[in-house]
Design a protein around this motif. Structure first.
Motif, mmCIF file in Angstrom:
data_model
loop_
_atom_site.group_PDB
_atom_site.id
_atom_site.type_symbol
_atom_site.label_atom_id
_atom_site.label_comp_id
_atom_site.label_asym_id
_atom_site.label_seq_id
_atom_site.Cartn_x
_atom_site.Cartn_y
_atom_site.Cartn_z
ATOM 1 N N ASP A 68 -71.824 -48.340 19.408
ATOM 2 C CA ASP A 68 -71.295 -47.200 19.994
ATOM 3 C C ASP A 68 -70.772 -46.115 18.886
ATOM 4 O OD1 ASP A 68 -69.710 -49.497 18.696
ATOM 5 O OD2 ASP A 68 -67.714 -48.632 19.349
ATOM 6 N N HIS A 107 -76.380 -43.774 24.907
ATOM 7 C CA HIS A 107 -74.928 -43.530 25.061
ATOM 8 C C HIS A 107 -74.364 -43.171 23.418
ATOM 9 C CE1 HIS A 107 -75.739 -48.037 24.470
ATOM 10 N NE2 HIS A 107 -74.835 -47.884 23.641
ATOM 11 N N SER A 109 -70.319 -43.595 21.434
ATOM 12 C CA SER A 109 -68.954 -43.808 21.591
ATOM 13 C C SER A 109 -68.265 -43.045 22.498
ATOM 14 C CB SER A 109 -68.183 -43.873 20.182
ATOM 15 O OG SER A 109 -67.013 -44.125 20.455
ATOM 16 N N ASP A 110 -67.244 -43.384 22.943
ATOM 17 C CA ASP A 110 -66.047 -42.415 23.734
ATOM 18 C C ASP A 110 -65.288 -41.677 22.605
ATOM 19 O OD1 ASP A 110 -64.389 -44.370 22.563
ATOM 20 O OD2 ASP A 110 -63.398 -44.852 24.680
ATOM 21 N N PHE A 115 -68.330 -36.391 23.457
ATOM 22 C CA PHE A 115 -67.583 -36.970 24.635
ATOM 23 C C PHE A 115 -65.989 -36.667 24.606
ATOM 24 C CE2 PHE A 115 -65.152 -40.230 27.107
ATOM 25 C CZ PHE A 115 -66.007 -40.172 28.446
ATOM 26 N N ARG A 119 -64.950 -34.646 28.145
ATOM 27 C CA ARG A 119 -63.980 -35.186 29.185
ATOM 28 C C ARG A 119 -62.586 -34.074 29.335
ATOM 29 N NH1 ARG A 119 -61.963 -40.533 26.380
ATOM 30 N NH2 ARG A 119 -61.407 -41.052 28.607
ATOM 31 N N ASP A 157 -61.744 -41.022 34.805
ATOM 32 C CA ASP A 157 -61.055 -40.319 33.595
ATOM 33 C C ASP A 157 -59.776 -39.228 34.569
ATOM 34 O OD1 ASP A 157 -61.019 -39.104 30.893
ATOM 35 O OD2 ASP A 157 -61.122 -37.429 32.133
ATOM 36 N N TYR A 164 -66.817 -41.430 34.898
ATOM 37 C CA TYR A 164 -68.332 -41.245 33.957
ATOM 38 C C TYR A 164 -68.791 -42.710 34.005
ATOM 39 C CZ TYR A 164 -65.446 -43.559 30.228
ATOM 40 O OH TYR A 164 -64.614 -44.467 29.462
ATOM 41 N N HIS A 166 -71.087 -45.764 32.379
ATOM 42 C CA HIS A 166 -71.215 -46.471 31.049
ATOM 43 C C HIS A 166 -72.127 -47.779 31.662
ATOM 44 C CE1 HIS A 166 -68.167 -49.547 32.221
ATOM 45 N NE2 HIS A 166 -67.583 -48.446 32.749
ATOM 46 N N ALA A 171 -66.287 -47.864 26.648
ATOM 47 C CA ALA A 171 -66.205 -47.134 25.369
ATOM 48 C C ALA A 171 -67.611 -46.768 24.983
ATOM 49 C CB ALA A 171 -65.686 -47.906 24.217
ATOM 50 N N PRO A 173 -69.706 -44.306 26.763
ATOM 51 C CA PRO A 173 -70.297 -43.464 28.020
ATOM 52 C C PRO A 173 -71.772 -42.934 27.976
ATOM 53 C CG PRO A 173 -68.971 -42.289 26.526
ATOM 54 C CD PRO A 173 -68.874 -43.711 25.964
#
Length: 542
Positions: A68, A107, A109-110, A115, A119, A157, A164, A166, A171, A173
């Motif tokens: 992540d 992907h 990390s959030d 990201f 968001r 979200d 979203y 995943h 965590a 995305p």
């Protein structure tokens, strides 16, 4: 000529995977780091491998142990600094080792700034950099896609009032590869590491990059629809037709390969997780010399252990993939160590380990070793309280996770924690691993460690094993026999998968079998090869 002497060094190369957090701690904090890896590179070089694959060391919150990523161009402080990475590259190259790094492109990390920005709203500069979708009229997720780590592949979200996607943890995305700006940004992070001197990339979950634009439902497996499937993870109840392995991925891989080609002799190996079409995916991703150099699948990373299974996997690849290339492995950071998978209760771990590397080193393709397998390390038995792997925690107790193969390397039997660290490690060091420490095995000429060195040296000495054609020969149920041939040299490779002794009569049409100075334990007699339990033999055909 060795694999590192030419632009195609990756073809037939031996790659050694390092899990950085568990290889060597240089700071006394209980976690491995880049400086620790540099200090132990001489051990890796002594095996006779061509390249080192480093699992992620990028800046990360570590929700999934570094897979992540919150900054693709930074080293996480846990592992050191960019200067430490540069020193690692320099020392590896001095020792004749290539460096391959993990790229987690599907992907982030959030906590990645991309990201965090995405968001905030539906109309900011990065609003479309991730996979967002409106809920159904009843508020439900957009479709039935599932996460590999359990549950829906969609997370709500509240700011954007959208879901979203995943494929793994919430965590983590998924990036939107349909957006060309996303592809451009990712390729720039790849360029960053190429300019620092890396020799190649292992692409994590390479067939997960692109999703179906229309978010179409995945159909159920026929067995699931009939109620006859009993998998622990519901992810395995679907045909994953639309959430991964989309045709648009091929275009991105062409762009990725073109970037690598700008830097000369670089290589790429993709991890393909495709339950029912893995070979078709490998073929599409590696054929033609314009996408990936090679891929690996999970075909030989499971519990199946028989001549029929190995022959079936190899022949299926040879049939399905015309000019592509594969990388075979028996262990990695995601699966139970192979000596534990393939050794019966009370069985001889050393015999399994020696048999396995002799077989792996004989297969057509590149090969990948996982740290500690050269010591014959078994899977560690951990309690629920000791787990750090989110996948294992989620599916306990039916599945005990991946921490059992990620425990620290053991270097010196008499030192605390096997000389991995001076502090309590992030995962335990099992007592039964200490007896297999590298110093003890270096002192024993008959150890698994020395056998690995002999097997890999034998592979390097015989071009037929590195790049030759493979042809299987008929044999009894427990015997696997095949030839490897190139430039007038043909080697015979015979393996006994049974714990009981066996003989294999030489076919009349293959010629005389001439003994070799090889790491085998079988005996070549008049018209037959005599093999002990889990025995193997190599010969030159004359």
């Amino acid at each position: 000529m060795t694999a590192t002497d030419n632009a195609d060094w990756w073809r037939g190369a031996t790659i050694y995977q390092v899990y950085p957090r568990s290889f060597q701690d240089s700071t006394g904090d209980g976690s491995g780091d880049l400086a620790g890896i540099t200090a132990r590179l001489s051990h890796i070089a002594s095996l006779g491998v061509d390249a080192v694959w480093l699992s992620p060391f990028f800046k990360s919150p570590m929700a999934d142990m570094g897979y992540d990523v919150s900054d693709y161009c930074a080293v996480d402080p846990m592992f050191g600094t960019l200067a430490d990475f540069d020193a690692l590259i320099a020392e590896a190259h001095r020792l004749g080792l290539k460096i391959i790094i993990d790229q987690v492109l599907s992907h982030t990390s959030d906590q990645h700034p991309w990201f965090v920005e995405s968001r905030k709203s539906r109309d900011n500069e990065k609003a479309d950099w991730f996979v967002w979708a409106d809920p159904k009229p009843d508020g439900a997720a957009p479709n039935n896609w599932l996460s590999v780590f359990g549950g829906p592949a969609w997370e709500w979200d509240s700011t954007r009032r959208q879901y979203y996607m995943h494929n793994f943890l919430a965590a983590q995305p998924d990036l939107n590869f349909h957006n060309p700006d996303v592809q451009d940004a990712l390729l720039e992070t790849v360029r960053f590491w190429l300019e620092r001197g890396v020799d190649g990339f292992r692409l994590d979950t390479v067939n997960y990059y692109v999703h179906d634009r229309w978010l179409r439902q995945n159909p159920p497996l026929a067995e699931a629809a009939a109620g006859t499937l009993s998998e622990t993870n519901p992810y395995l109840y679907q045909y994953h037709l639309f959430d991964k392995t989309q045709p648009e991925n091929l275009d991105f891989l062409k762009r990725f390969r073109a970037l690598l080609d700008e830097f000369g002799a670089r290589a790429s190996v993709g991890e393909v997780g495709d339950e029912w079409r893995s070979l078709q995916t490998v073929a599409a991703y590696t054929e033609g010399g314009e996408r990936l150099h090679m891929c690996y699948t999970f075909d030989l990373l499971g519990p199946a252990f028989s001549p029929a299974h190995v022959r079936g996997c190899v022949e299926a690849f040879e049939t399905a993939v015309a000019d592509g290339w594969i990388c075979w492995a028996f262990s990695n950071h995601d699966v139970m160590r192979h000596v534990s998978r393939w050794t019966a209760t009370g069985g001889d771990l050393d015999a399994t380990a020696k048999f396995s590397i002799a077989l792996l080193a004989s297969l057509r393709g590149s090969i990948c070793l996982y740290q500690g397998e050269e010591l014959g390390l078994p899977e560690a038995e951990l309690s629920q309280e000791e787990l750090r792997d989110p996948y294992g925690i989620r599916f306990w107790p039916a599945f005990k996770g991946r921490d059992g193969c990620r425990t620290p390397m053991v270097w010196e039997a008499a030192k605390p924690y096997g000389d991995f660290s001076t502090a309590k490690p992030w995962l335990p060091v099992p007592e039964n691993h200490l007896a297999r420490a590298a110093d003890a095995q270096n002192a024993d000429a008959n150890s698994v460690l020395h056998h690995y060195r002999r097997a890999l040296a034998f592979r390097r000495e015989h071009p037929a094993l590195v790049s030759g054609a493979i042809a299987f020969l008929d044999a009894a149920d427990d015997i696997l026999a095949f030839t490897r041939s190139v430039d007038g040299e043909t080697l015979l490779c015979v393996f006994n998968f049974s714990p009981q002794p066996a003989t294999w009569p030489l076919p009349a049409n293959i010629g005389a079998a001439l003994p070799l100075d090889a790491p085998g334990n079988g005996e070549i007699g008049e018209g037959e090869i005599v093999l002990p339990g889990f025995g193997f033999s190599f010969a030159r055909l004359g």
